[in-house]
Design an enzyme around this catalytic site. Sequence first.
Site, mmCIF file in Angstrom:
data_model
loop_
_atom_site.group_PDB
_atom_site.id
_atom_site.type_symbol
_atom_site.label_atom_id
_atom_site.label_comp_id
_atom_site.label_asym_id
_atom_site.label_seq_id
_atom_site.Cartn_x
_atom_site.Cartn_y
_atom_site.Cartn_z
ATOM 1 N N HIS A 96 4.708 -13.989 -30.098
ATOM 2 C CA HIS A 96 5.792 -13.049 -30.354
ATOM 3 C C HIS A 96 5.240 -11.884 -31.159
ATOM 4 O O HIS A 96 4.438 -12.105 -32.055
ATOM 5 C CB HIS A 96 6.901 -13.747 -31.148
ATOM 6 C CG HIS A 96 8.001 -12.809 -31.537
ATOM 7 N ND1 HIS A 96 8.980 -12.406 -30.653
ATOM 8 C CD2 HIS A 96 8.266 -12.166 -32.701
ATOM 9 C CE1 HIS A 96 9.807 -11.572 -31.269
ATOM 10 N NE2 HIS A 96 9.391 -11.410 -32.506
ATOM 11 N N ALA A 142 -6.793 -10.237 -2.495
ATOM 12 C CA ALA A 142 -8.157 -10.492 -2.965
ATOM 13 C C ALA A 142 -8.258 -11.830 -3.694
ATOM 14 O O ALA A 142 -9.218 -12.578 -3.502
ATOM 15 C CB ALA A 142 -8.598 -9.358 -3.890
ATOM 16 N N ARG A 161 -2.656 -4.410 7.880
ATOM 17 C CA ARG A 161 -4.100 -4.413 8.103
ATOM 18 C C ARG A 161 -4.447 -5.475 9.146
ATOM 19 O O ARG A 161 -3.731 -6.456 9.287
ATOM 20 C CB ARG A 161 -4.842 -4.727 6.799
ATOM 21 C CG ARG A 161 -4.557 -3.722 5.696
ATOM 22 C CD ARG A 161 -5.324 -4.076 4.435
ATOM 23 N NE ARG A 161 -6.758 -4.063 4.649
ATOM 24 C CZ ARG A 161 -7.533 -2.981 4.537
ATOM 25 N NH1 ARG A 161 -7.005 -1.821 4.181
ATOM 26 N NH2 ARG A 161 -8.826 -3.051 4.762
ATOM 27 N N ILE A 199 0.841 -1.200 0.000
ATOM 28 C CA ILE A 199 0.000 0.000 0.000
ATOM 29 C C ILE A 199 0.876 1.250 0.000
ATOM 30 O O ILE A 199 0.677 2.173 -0.778
ATOM 31 C CB ILE A 199 -0.958 0.001 1.224
ATOM 32 C CG1 ILE A 199 -1.974 -1.137 1.065
ATOM 33 C CG2 ILE A 199 -1.653 1.347 1.380
ATOM 34 C CD1 ILE A 199 -3.018 -1.209 2.170
HETATM 35 P P1 NAI Z 1 2.169 -4.777 4.507
HETATM 36 O O1 NAI Z 1 2.166 -5.720 5.627
HETATM 37 O O2 NAI Z 1 2.354 -5.240 3.119
HETATM 38 O O3 NAI Z 1 3.256 -3.641 4.755
HETATM 39 C C1 NAI Z 1 3.322 -2.875 5.924
HETATM 40 C C2 NAI Z 1 4.729 -2.370 6.060
HETATM 41 O O4 NAI Z 1 4.774 -1.434 7.103
HETATM 42 C C3 NAI Z 1 5.719 -3.475 6.374
HETATM 43 O O5 NAI Z 1 6.776 -3.415 5.449
HETATM 44 C C4 NAI Z 1 6.164 -3.146 7.798
HETATM 45 O O6 NAI Z 1 7.490 -3.493 8.045
HETATM 46 C C5 NAI Z 1 5.958 -1.637 7.839
HETATM 47 N N1 NAI Z 1 5.743 -1.081 9.160
HETATM 48 C C6 NAI Z 1 4.925 -1.564 10.137
HETATM 49 N N2 NAI Z 1 4.997 -0.759 11.219
HETATM 50 C C7 NAI Z 1 5.865 0.243 10.923
HETATM 51 C C8 NAI Z 1 6.356 1.366 11.632
HETATM 52 N N3 NAI Z 1 5.942 1.621 12.862
HETATM 53 N N4 NAI Z 1 7.243 2.168 11.017
HETATM 54 C C9 NAI Z 1 7.649 1.915 9.755
HETATM 55 N N5 NAI Z 1 7.238 0.852 9.045
HETATM 56 C C10 NAI Z 1 6.347 0.035 9.623
HETATM 57 O O7 NAI Z 1 0.784 -3.977 4.656
HETATM 58 P P2 NAI Z 1 0.095 -2.895 3.741
HETATM 59 O O8 NAI Z 1 1.025 -2.302 2.757
HETATM 60 O O9 NAI Z 1 -0.594 -2.001 4.697
HETATM 61 O O10 NAI Z 1 -0.943 -3.772 2.936
HETATM 62 C C11 NAI Z 1 -1.899 -4.583 3.621
HETATM 63 C C12 NAI Z 1 -2.210 -5.805 2.815
HETATM 64 O O11 NAI Z 1 -2.877 -5.474 1.612
HETATM 65 C C13 NAI Z 1 -0.968 -6.579 2.439
HETATM 66 O O12 NAI Z 1 -1.149 -7.935 2.675
HETATM 67 C C14 NAI Z 1 -0.816 -6.319 0.977
HETATM 68 O O13 NAI Z 1 -0.198 -7.382 0.286
HETATM 69 C C15 NAI Z 1 -2.240 -6.104 0.522
HETATM 70 N N6 NAI Z 1 -2.245 -5.226 -0.646
HETATM 71 C C16 NAI Z 1 -2.028 -5.782 -1.860
HETATM 72 C C17 NAI Z 1 -1.944 -4.994 -2.963
HETATM 73 C C18 NAI Z 1 -1.687 -5.611 -4.280
HETATM 74 O O14 NAI Z 1 -1.900 -6.812 -4.413
HETATM 75 N N7 NAI Z 1 -1.196 -4.873 -5.247
HETATM 76 C C19 NAI Z 1 -2.090 -3.530 -2.893
HETATM 77 C C20 NAI Z 1 -2.252 -3.079 -1.562
HETATM 78 C C21 NAI Z 1 -2.339 -3.900 -0.488
#
Ligand code: NAI
Length: 445
Positions: A432, A308, A261, A177
Site C-alpha cells: 500500500h 510474444a 497476422r 495493433i
Molecule cells: P487482431 O486479430 O487482434 O485484430 C484485427 C482486427 O481487424 C479484428 O478486430 C478484425 O475484426 C478486424 N478486421 C479484419 N478484417 C477487417 C476488415 N476488412 N475491415 C475492418 N476490420 C477488419 O490483429 P492485429 O491487431 O493485427 O494484431 C495481430 C496480433 O498481434 C494479435 O494476435 C494481437 O493480439 C497481437 N498484438 C499484441 C499486442 C499486445 O500484446 N499489446 C500489440 C499488438 C499486436
Amino acid sequence: MYDVIILGAGPAGYVAAEHASAMGKTVLLVEQDRLGGVCLNRGCIPTKSFLHAAKLYNHARHGGVFGVVAPDALFDYGIMKTRTEAVQEQLRNGIAFMMKRGKVEVVQGVARIVGRNRVAVGGTDYAGTNILIATGSRPAVPPIPGLADNPAVVDSTALLQADTVADSLAVIGGGVIGVEFACFHALLGKSVTVLEMLPTLCGPVDRDVARAVQKKLEQLGASVHVGATVDRVDGGTVFFRDKKGIGQSVAAERILVAAGRKPNLEGFGLDALGLDVTARGITVNDRAETSVPGVYAAGDVTGRIQLAHFASRQATVAVHAMFGRDDICRDVAVPAVIYTDPEAAGIGLTEHAAKEAGIPVRTVKMPLAASGRFVAETDGEQGFIKAVLAEDGKVLGMHIVGSYASEMIAAAAIMIEYGLTAQDVEKVIFPHPTVAEIMREVMFL
Ligand code: NAI
C-alpha cells in the site's frame, strides 16, 4: 549433430535457444534478419517506446491539474525514433550476449529444411536431433480493392519505419495493433479514424474493457466506427459503410491495415517434412510437438495465440518435450495487454464468454478510484477492475482498465494458473498504496 536446430530468433526461438543451452544442449539458431523477431524489431518494443513518448507529451500538455504547466511542450518525432532504435539495439545486444554466454551457435541466413534432421543455410548443411520451427508471422492483407500498390497504405512495420508522423490516419482493423497506433496518433493530436468490422474493438476482450478503450480513444478525438464494412480504398480515401449501412468515406494521409497476422509457412522448405498445417499455422499439441516426431513448432507460426509471452512459454515447453522433462503448455492463463492510454489488460474467462458457454460465474467489479494511489495520480480517469469467479470462489478471469493494468495482470496470471480462490487472495498482503491492492479488495465483494 546439434541437439536442436532452431529456425527464427524471435521470442520463441531465442528463448528456446537460451533454455536448451541452460540444459546443457548444443543449439544452432538460424535467423535471416536481426535477433529479437517481430517483437523487438517491428512490434512490442518499438510500439511501447512510441506510446510512452506520446503519453509523456500528452501528460505534459494536460498536467495543469497536477501543477505541471508546460505550454511549450514539443513532440520531436526524430528524437523519439532515434531513441527507439537505440533501445532496440541495446536489447538485441542483450540477446546476442545471452546466446554467447549459452554457447548457442547463431547463424545469419535463410534456413531451409532439407530433411527430418537436416537444415541448410547458404551452402552449408547442418544436422540436428530436433528441429524447432519458430518463424513467426507477418501482417495479413484483407481482400479490399485498392490496397495493393497504394503508397498511402501501410502495415505496422512500415508505419514504425516512417520518417514522419502522419497528420491523419485511417485504421482498417480495430484489434490490438489498430488501437495502439490509433492511440499513439490521437495522443499527438492527429486526426484518427478506426474502422472495425466487428461490433466491438479488440475482439475477444471483456466487453466493458472494449467499450472503455473505445470511449477513451473518442475522448482523445478519434472517430471510431465499429460494425463497419470497408468497401474499397482509392488513394488516401477509404470508402466504407457504417453499422447502419450508410455509405461514408474518410480521407487520410496514411491508411494503416491492421487486420490480423498470418503465419510464415513459406520459403524454408516446410514441404520437405509433410507436417499437418492449416491456414492458421502449423498444428501442434500442448507439448509443441508437430505431427512429425522430432519436429516442434512454437509462437505465431502455430497460430494458437499470437502473443510474444505465449510464444516464449510454448518454446520452453517444446525444449522440455525434446529433452524429456514433463511439461505442457496451457492456455487458460495467458494475459493480454493493450498499451493504450490508459492501459487495459485481461486474462482468463470473460463475463460474456461465460454466459455464452453457460458457465455459472459471479462477476465482481470495482472502480480503480477505490485505490488511493490511483486517485492521487490520475485526473478523473474511469478505471475499473472486474473479476470473474467460479461458484466456489476460484478466480477464472480478471479484466482491468487503468494505469498499471499491464503490470497488475501478472498477479492475476498466478491466481488463475494455480487455481487460487477469492479466499486465498484475501490472505495475500499487497503493498500500500498501490493500484494492485484493488485486486485483493475486489475479492471481498
Ligand atoms: P487482431 O486479430 O487482434 O485484430 C484485427 C482486427 O481487424 C479484428 O478486430 C478484425 O475484426 C478486424 N478486421 C479484419 N478484417 C477487417 C476488415 N476488412 N475491415 C475492418 N476490420 C477488419 O490483429 P492485429 O491487431 O493485427 O494484431 C495481430 C496480433 O498481434 C494479435 O494476435 C494481437 O493480439 C497481437 N498484438 C499484441 C499486442 C499486445 O500484446 N499489446 C500489440 C499488438 C499486436
